[in-house]
Scaffold this active site. Structure first.
Site, short mmCIF file in Angstrom:
data_model
loop_
_atom_site.label_atom_id
_atom_site.label_comp_id
_atom_site.label_asym_id
_atom_site.label_seq_id
_atom_site.Cartn_x
_atom_site.Cartn_y
_atom_site.Cartn_z
N HIS A 126 0.84 -1.21 0.00
CA HIS A 126 0.00 0.00 0.00
C HIS A 126 0.87 1.26 0.00
CE1 HIS A 126 -3.70 -2.36 1.63
NE2 HIS A 126 -3.62 -2.37 0.32
N GLU B 84 -6.35 -8.17 3.74
CA GLU B 84 -6.07 -9.21 4.73
C GLU B 84 -7.36 -9.74 5.36
OE1 GLU B 84 -4.29 -9.66 9.23
OE2 GLU B 84 -3.28 -8.21 7.91
N CYS C 63 0.42 -8.50 14.96
CA CYS C 63 1.84 -8.69 14.69
C CYS C 63 2.67 -7.76 15.57
CB CYS C 63 2.14 -8.41 13.21
SG CYS C 63 3.89 -8.51 12.80
N ASN D 74 -2.02 0.44 8.29
CA ASN D 74 -1.00 0.58 9.32
C ASN D 74 -0.50 2.01 9.41
OD1 ASN D 74 2.38 0.43 9.13
ND2 ASN D 74 1.46 -0.32 11.04
#
Length: 291
Positions: free
Chosen positions: A40, A130, A197, A227
């Site tokens: 991205h 995702e 994560c 993110n």
């Protein structure tokens, strides 16, 4: 003026794996098609396109018979692999290992909830690649929640198995867990599995310390980066003179008025070379040096 690039910002290992696989295949002279943007970040995608990578969608598969398709780090549901097989496509699977493990967790969580009449709830962004890959692992419904308000769709009289998209905020996940436990008819029937994560989540505390050290912070990330949106909010919360850019062309000289130090950081989808290019442009704008 001092300009410093955060040494802990930049690609996570899942993105490194995907881009490395793409570059290796392209270097061999093979034409490679990425199913969706490989990362991205518009600027990095353009760099890879200049090497021959082409971005495609599922709808393009019938025209790609026998060609090579790369599954990016976000992962895909089983239906994508079945579609690729039907069209005799060679698949380069660059699914992040953390995401691949989470896909297996979703399948197991769904099995357990089927046995007890419960629900799988995933903290994540609806429509994100995702999350689409996660929900597509099972035939039954899974609930995707983005905000605390979305918990109104959960039946708290039934068992709940809470999971998370790998790049979600730990703070939000903890709030979701607390609210689910508070509203549950039987808290003993709530299963919470933290699947965030740590290579991503551990950047938050580091970033908080990093941005406090500078007069101005420039956060470099693609506008599609989930993110990046989370990490940029961390920058703003700890340094109000934080600005986000996709590349060096978006820098504004006025941002650096009365500024003695600039920190440059980025998302897990931001390449180091792009942060360096931003630093060099700031140096030209201000007559400074980078560190």
């Amino acid at each position: 003026m001092k300009i410093e690039i955060d040494d802990k910002s930049g690609f996570c290992f899942g993105v490194v794996k995907a881009i490395t696989k793409a570059e290796e295949s392209l270097a061999s002279g093979e034409k490679v098609y990425s199913l969706g943007d490989i990362v991205h970040n518009r600027v990095e995608v353009q760099r890879l396109e200049s090497l021959g990578l082409e971005t495609v969608s599922h709808a393009d598969f019938p025209q790609l018979i026998g060609r090579t398709v790369l599954i990016r780090a976000h992962g895909e549901p089983p239906s994508t692999y079945e579609l690729a097989q039907r069209h005799r496509l060679k698949v380069i699977d660059a699914t992040c290992p953390v995401v691949a493990h989470l896909q297996k967790v979703v399948v197991e969580a769904h099995r357990k909830m089927q046995e007890c009449g419960g629900q799988v709830v995933i903290l994540g962004k609806r429509g994100h690649a995702e999350v689409v890959g996660l929900t597509g692992q099972v035939a039954g419904d899974t609930l995707v929640v983005e905000r605390l308000e979305d918990l109104d769709t959960v039946d708290f009289s039934r068992p709940v198995y809470l999971l998370s998209q790998t790049t979600q905020s730990l703070e939000l996940f903890d709030r979701m867990k607390e609210e689910i436990l508070r509203r549950a008819a039987d808290p003993a029937k709530i299963t919470v599995h933290d699947t965030i994560c740590r290579q991503v989540s551990n950047r938050n505390p580091h970033l908080q310390e990093f941005v406090r050290r500078f007069d101005v912070v420039i956060f470099v990330c693609g506008r599609k980066s989930s993110n990046g949106k989370v990490l940029y909010q961390t920058c703003l919360a700890h340094n109000p003179r934080s600005y986000t850019v996709e590349d060096e062309t978006e820098l504004q000289p006025a941002w650096f008025d009365n500024c003695r130090s600039v920190g440059i950081c980025g998302a897990t989808s931001t390449p180091k070379w792009l942060m360096q290019r931003v630093a060099e442009n700031i140096a030209r704008l201000t007559g400074s040096v980078t560190e």
